[in-house]
Design a protein around this motif. Structure first.
Motif, PDB file in Angstrom:
ATOM      1  N   UNK A  16       8.681   8.718   7.823  1.00  0.00           N
ATOM      2  CA  UNK A  16       8.720   7.941   9.122  1.00  0.00           C
ATOM      3  C   UNK A  16       7.345   7.464   9.750  1.00  0.00           C
ATOM      4  N   UNK A  17       7.172   6.081   9.875  1.00  0.00           N
ATOM      5  CA  UNK A  17       6.105   5.569  10.221  1.00  0.00           C
ATOM      6  C   UNK A  17       6.180   5.196  11.776  1.00  0.00           C
ATOM      7  N   UNK A  18       4.874   5.416  12.307  1.00  0.00           N
ATOM      8  CA  UNK A  18       4.511   5.110  13.661  1.00  0.00           C
ATOM      9  C   UNK A  18       4.371   3.318  13.738  1.00  0.00           C
ATOM     10  N   UNK A  19       4.495   2.837  14.924  1.00  0.00           N
ATOM     11  CA  UNK A  19       4.189   1.289  14.981  1.00  0.00           C
ATOM     12  C   UNK A  19       2.632   1.104  14.694  1.00  0.00           C
ATOM     13  N   UNK A  20       1.832   1.933  14.930  1.00  0.00           N
ATOM     14  CA  UNK A  20       0.269   1.805  14.680  1.00  0.00           C
ATOM     15  C   UNK A  20       0.001   2.823  14.035  1.00  0.00           C
ATOM     16  N   UNK A  21      -0.765   2.633  12.953  1.00  0.00           N
ATOM     17  CA  UNK A  21      -1.362   3.820  12.133  1.00  0.00           C
ATOM     18  C   UNK A  21      -2.718   4.149  12.566  1.00  0.00           C
ATOM     19  N   UNK A  22      -3.077   4.979  13.421  1.00  0.00           N
ATOM     20  CA  UNK A  22      -4.514   5.310  13.640  1.00  0.00           C
ATOM     21  C   UNK A  22      -4.937   6.468  12.802  1.00  0.00           C
ATOM     22  N   UNK A  23      -6.368   7.012  12.991  1.00  0.00           N
ATOM     23  CA  UNK A  23      -6.873   8.087  12.326  1.00  0.00           C
ATOM     24  C   UNK A  23      -5.988   9.223  12.251  1.00  0.00           C
ATOM     25  N   UNK A  24      -5.469   9.881  13.135  1.00  0.00           N
ATOM     26  CA  UNK A  24      -4.626  10.742  13.256  1.00  0.00           C
ATOM     27  C   UNK A  24      -3.496  10.921  12.409  1.00  0.00           C
ATOM     28  N   UNK A  25      -2.635   9.664  12.791  1.00  0.00           N
ATOM     29  CA  UNK A  25      -1.358   9.498  11.982  1.00  0.00           C
ATOM     30  C   UNK A  25      -1.610   9.102  10.673  1.00  0.00           C
ATOM     31  N   UNK A  26      -2.823   8.607  10.171  1.00  0.00           N
ATOM     32  CA  UNK A  26      -2.859   8.377   8.697  1.00  0.00           C
ATOM     33  C   UNK A  26      -3.136   9.493   8.077  1.00  0.00           C
ATOM     34  N   UNK A  27      -3.933  10.437   8.312  1.00  0.00           N
ATOM     35  CA  UNK A  27      -4.257  11.964   7.742  1.00  0.00           C
ATOM     36  C   UNK A  27      -2.797  12.384   7.584  1.00  0.00           C
ATOM     37  N   UNK A  28      -1.921  12.527   8.586  1.00  0.00           N
ATOM     38  CA  UNK A  28      -0.677  13.120   8.468  1.00  0.00           C
ATOM     39  C   UNK A  28       0.217  12.608   7.267  1.00  0.00           C
ATOM     40  N   UNK A  29       0.065  11.232   7.333  1.00  0.00           N
ATOM     41  CA  UNK A  29       0.954  10.647   6.463  1.00  0.00           C
ATOM     42  C   UNK A  29       0.292  10.621   4.964  1.00  0.00           C
ATOM     43  N   UNK A  30      -0.942  10.791   4.823  1.00  0.00           N
ATOM     44  CA  UNK A  30      -1.240  10.826   3.487  1.00  0.00           C
ATOM     45  C   UNK A  30      -0.853  12.100   2.767  1.00  0.00           C
ATOM     46  N   UNK A  31      -0.932  13.216   3.810  1.00  0.00           N
ATOM     47  CA  UNK A  31      -0.555  14.529   3.518  1.00  0.00           C
ATOM     48  C   UNK A  31       0.899  14.602   2.896  1.00  0.00           C
TER      49      UNK A  31
ATOM     50  N   UNK B 159       0.856  -1.261   0.028  1.00  0.00           N
ATOM     51  CA  UNK B 159      -0.096   0.100  -0.064  1.00  0.00           C
ATOM     52  C   UNK B 159       1.059   1.176  -0.002  1.00  0.00           C
ATOM     53  N   UNK B 160       0.536   2.379  -0.084  1.00  0.00           N
ATOM     54  CA  UNK B 160       0.969   3.622   0.150  1.00  0.00           C
ATOM     55  C   UNK B 160       2.144   3.854   1.179  1.00  0.00           C
ATOM     56  N   UNK B 161       1.728   3.311   2.185  1.00  0.00           N
ATOM     57  CA  UNK B 161       2.689   3.493   3.420  1.00  0.00           C
ATOM     58  C   UNK B 161       4.009   2.790   3.036  1.00  0.00           C
ATOM     59  N   UNK B 162       4.204   1.545   2.331  1.00  0.00           N
ATOM     60  CA  UNK B 162       5.214   1.190   1.818  1.00  0.00           C
ATOM     61  C   UNK B 162       5.517  -0.154   2.612  1.00  0.00           C
ATOM     62  N   UNK B 163       6.840  -0.634   2.446  1.00  0.00           N
ATOM     63  CA  UNK B 163       7.310  -1.848   3.027  1.00  0.00           C
ATOM     64  C   UNK B 163       7.658  -1.627   4.447  1.00  0.00           C
ATOM     65  N   UNK B 164       7.117  -2.329   5.236  1.00  0.00           N
ATOM     66  CA  UNK B 164       7.405  -2.163   6.888  1.00  0.00           C
ATOM     67  C   UNK B 164       7.031  -3.481   7.256  1.00  0.00           C
ATOM     68  N   UNK B 165       7.082  -3.707   8.886  1.00  0.00           N
ATOM     69  CA  UNK B 165       6.742  -5.177   9.019  1.00  0.00           C
ATOM     70  C   UNK B 165       5.682  -5.961   8.840  1.00  0.00           C
TER      71      UNK B 165
END
Length: 244
Positions: free
Chosen positions: A74-89, A36-42
Motif C-alpha cells: 500500500x502506497x501513500x499519495x506522497x512518500x516522505x522520509x517516514x513512509x519511505x523507511x517503512x516501505x523499504x522495510x 523504481x522499487x515502489x513500482x507502478x503508480x500514478x
C-alpha cells in the motif's frame, strides 16, 4: 493517448504491466521502462505517458508480479522520509527474492511481449530504469546486446554487478546519478570501467539531487533533475531508435 494494462506471459505466471503509446496506426520504437522499487503508480504512469508522447511505445512491467499485482504494498499519495523507511522495510524481502536468474528470465518475456505488439516497429528497442529499475535495465541490455540499442538509468545502482557486467553492452548508454549516491571518485571509477569495456556512454552526477530525484510523489524530487533526465534521455532515444 492510448494507455492500457496488459498481462505479460512469463515462465512463472503473468506479469501485469502498464503500456502507453501514441495515437494512430503507425508503428513506433519500443521502450521497456523499469519503475523504481515502489513500482507502478500514478507518477510512473505519467513518466510513461510523457515518453510515449514523443513517439514511443512504452511498456512498464510490475517486476514484483510474483507477489501480486501493482502496487504490491500500500502506497501513500506522497512518500516522505517516514513512509519511505517503512516501505523499504516491506519491499526489501521482495528485492532480495528477485534474483538475477529471475531478472533475466523476466527480461526475455518482457522484450518478447514488447516486440510482438502491433504498434511496435521492427527495429531495436531501448531499456530505461529508475532506482533498482536502472540495475534491471542494465542487466537486460547486457543480456540482449543485439536487440537493445539504448540504455538509460537514473539514480540506480548500475555498477552493483561489478565492472565485468559492462562487457556485453553494445547499447549507447546514459546514466544520471544522484549527488547523494555517488562521490566524484566513485563516478570516475564507474566511467573508467565503462570506457575499459568499450561502452559508448555518458555518465554524470546531476547537481543538487538526492536518490529518487525523478519521482514527483516523493520528498526526493528535483524539478531540475527531472528536466536534466529528459534532456539526456530523449536525444539518446532519437539517436538510437530513429529507424525503429
Amino acid at each position: 493517448m492510448p494507455t492500457k494494462t496488459v498481462q505479460i506471459p512469463t515462465a512463472d505466471g503473468q506479469a501485469d504491466a502498464f503500456a502507453a503509446f501514441p495515437d494512430g496506426a503507425e508503428r513506433h520504437p519500443g521502450v521497456l521502462m523499469y519503475p523504481d522499487g515502489f513500482g507502478i503508480r500514478p507518477v510512473v504512469r505519467e513518466l510513461a505517458r510523457e515518453l510515449a508522447g514523443h513517439g514511443y511505445y512504452v511498456l512498464v512491467p510490475n517486476f514484483f508480479y510474483r507477489h501480486g499485482p501493482a502496487p504490491v504494498v500500500e502506497l501513500p499519495a506522497y512518500i516522505g522520509e517516514e513512509a519511505r523507511s517503512a516501505l523499504v522495510t516491506q519491499l526489501m524481502p521482495l528485492l532480495q527474492a528477485h534474483t538475477t536468474e529471475r531478472v533475466l528470465s523476466d527480461a526475455d518475456a518482457y522484450l518478447r511481449f514488447l516486440t510482438a505488439q502491433p504498434e511496435v516497429g521492427a527495429g531495436p528497442v531501448a531499456v530505461t530504469g529508475y532506482c533498482i529499475g536502472a540495475l534491471l535495465a542494465m542487466r537486460t541490455a547486457a543480456a540482449h546486446p543485439g536487440q537493445v540499442a539504448a540504455l538509460a538509468g537514473f539514480h540506480g545502482p548500475v555498477g552493483a554487478d561489478g565492472p565485468d557486467s559492462f562487457s556485453e553492452l553494445t547499447a549507447q548508454v546514459h546514466f544520471g546519478h544522484a549527488e547523494s549516491d555517488l562521490t566524484p571518485e566513485d563516478l570516475g571509477e564507474l566511467n573508467q570501467a565503462l570506457e575499459a569495456a568499450g561502452v559508448d556512454h555518458t555518465s554524470e552526477i546531476y547537481p543538487g539531487t538526492v536518490h529518487g530525484f525523478t519521482m514527483s510523489d516523493t520528498d526526493a524530487f528535483s524539478a531540475s533533475g527531472l528536466k536534466r533526465h529528459w534532456d539526456c534521455l530523449l536525444p539518446l532515444l532519437e539517436r538510437t531508435l530513429a529507424d525503429g
